[in-house]
Design an enzyme around this catalytic site. Structure first.
Site: not given
Ligand code: NDP
Ligand code: MG
Length: 339
Positions: A53, A85, A108
């Protein structure tokens, strides 16, 4: 229960902050873009170098840096990486670098409520949790609306945590719909229950079982797909607009009679007892421990189950049928190249 709207918040609080959004996935891209469009001018995105991303966030015009660097000087750090993570990222990259008296925020409550993250004493801890997928948080905002969101204060050494959360919630569009004040426990437990029993787990299992029943009885998989999956959206739109009664009003009397007399044979007293067991596993922390050890072991269960689900006939039939309905893809919410 108190509900807040744009008029109850001071948007300038967040506009005057330096905000770092960690993660640019489902929620991350939505928050970063909505904040910027709401006049928050000082935004950085924290990511891991080499990840998928990084380029998407840069292409959208954001200043991107590794997490440890991106949080330096930030007034507020919104943590939007996958929940599994967050403990490590907080401990290794955020806690050593975020300034004294800063704020950390979550969408969350999982890591705070289950004690996986124990934030530094000087930090404000807040939650702004949209009650919808990230891609909808973005699309609804661009259409002039907002996704209702929960806010909560975990810790408030600075004395302004709730005002900050309200201001942030408005900046992502929630104040146009509803901002509901809750606490970390209530958000975490109800959110996990909803996604397991009804929205994701329950709905996917119901659709799949209905599809299999028709196909096993010799009906065309295409018929089964339309009947059990495609049409669900049309039905859910009526729930969303006017509640369950609104749906019964629009369907035929035949559907209403059949549904009212048969529905409780599908979701039975046994199903509800199982729902209660699922809730108890969440409340006791058993689900959280299971999810943590699943990830420590390299996520074998989720990987195997994802594969099984992708190989299911309903997915192959669906792919073929959706290709014939280009309008579904024309304005799609999820574009994996960008968000
Ligand atoms: P995602 O799975 O979409 O997040 C992925 C992002 O996190 C990418 O940009 C990824 O980067 C980055 N990432 C992953 N690992 C790391 C790391 N070690 N260091 C830095 N960046 C990293 O997450 P969500 O948006 O689904 O969820 C995020 C939060 O929001 C959670 O707490 C979830 O519970 C909450 N939430 C989510 C909802 C949803 O609609 N999905 C709804 C309401 C709350 P890369 O490209 O490098 O992998
Ligand atoms: Mg949820």
């Amino acid at each position: 229960m108190r509900v807040y709207y744009d008029k109850d918040a001071d948007l300038s609080i967040i506009q005057n902050m330096q905000v770092t959004v960690v993660g640019y996935g489902s929620q991350g891209h939505a928050h970063a873009n909505n904040l910027r469009d709401s006049g928050v001018s000082n935004i950085r995105v924290g990511l891991r170098p080499g990840g998928g991303s990084w380029a998407k966030a840069e292409a959208a015009g954001f200043q991107v840096a590794p997490v440890a660097e991106a949080v330096v000087g930030a007034d507020l750090v919104m943590i939007l990486t996958p929940d599994e993570h967050q403990q490590r990222i907080y401990a290794e990259e955020i806690a050593p670098n975020i300034k004294d008296g800063g704020a950390i925020a979550f969408a969350h409550g999982f890591n705070i409520h289950f004690g996986l993250i124990e934030p530094r004493e000087d930090l404000d801890v807040v939650m702004i949790a949209p009650k919808g997928p990230g891609h909808t948080v973005r699309s609804t905002y661009t259409e002039g609306g907002g996704v209702p969101s929960l806010i909560a204060v975990g810790r408030d050494p600075g004395g302004q945590a709730k005002e900050i959360a309200l201001s942030y919630a408005c900046a992502i569009g929630a104040g146009r719909a509803a901002i509901i004040e809750t606490n970390f426990r209530e958000e975490t437990e109800t959110d996990l229950f909803g996604e397991q029993a009804v929205l994701c787990g329950g709905a996917a299992a119901l659709v799949t079982a209905g599809f299999e029943t028709l196909v096993e009885a010799g009906y065309a998989p295409e018929m089964a797909y339309f009947e059990c999956l495609h049409e669900l959206k049309l039905i859910v739109d009526f729930f969303y607009e006017g509640g369950v009664g609104n749906m019964w009003y629009t369907v035929s009397n035949t559907a209403e009679y059949g549904g009212l007399t048969r529905g409780s044979r599908i979701v039975t007293d046994d199903t509800k007892r199982e729902m209660k067991r699922i809730l108890t596993e969440i409340q006791s922390g058993r689900f959280a421990r299971e999810f943590v050890s699943e990830n420590q072991a390299g996520a074998p269960t989720i990987k195997a189950m994802r594969r099984m689900s992708q190989d299911h006939e309903i997915e192959r039939v669906g792919e073929r049928l959706r290709a014939m309905m280009p309008w579904i893809q024309a304005n799609k919410l999820v574009d994996r190249a960008k968000n």
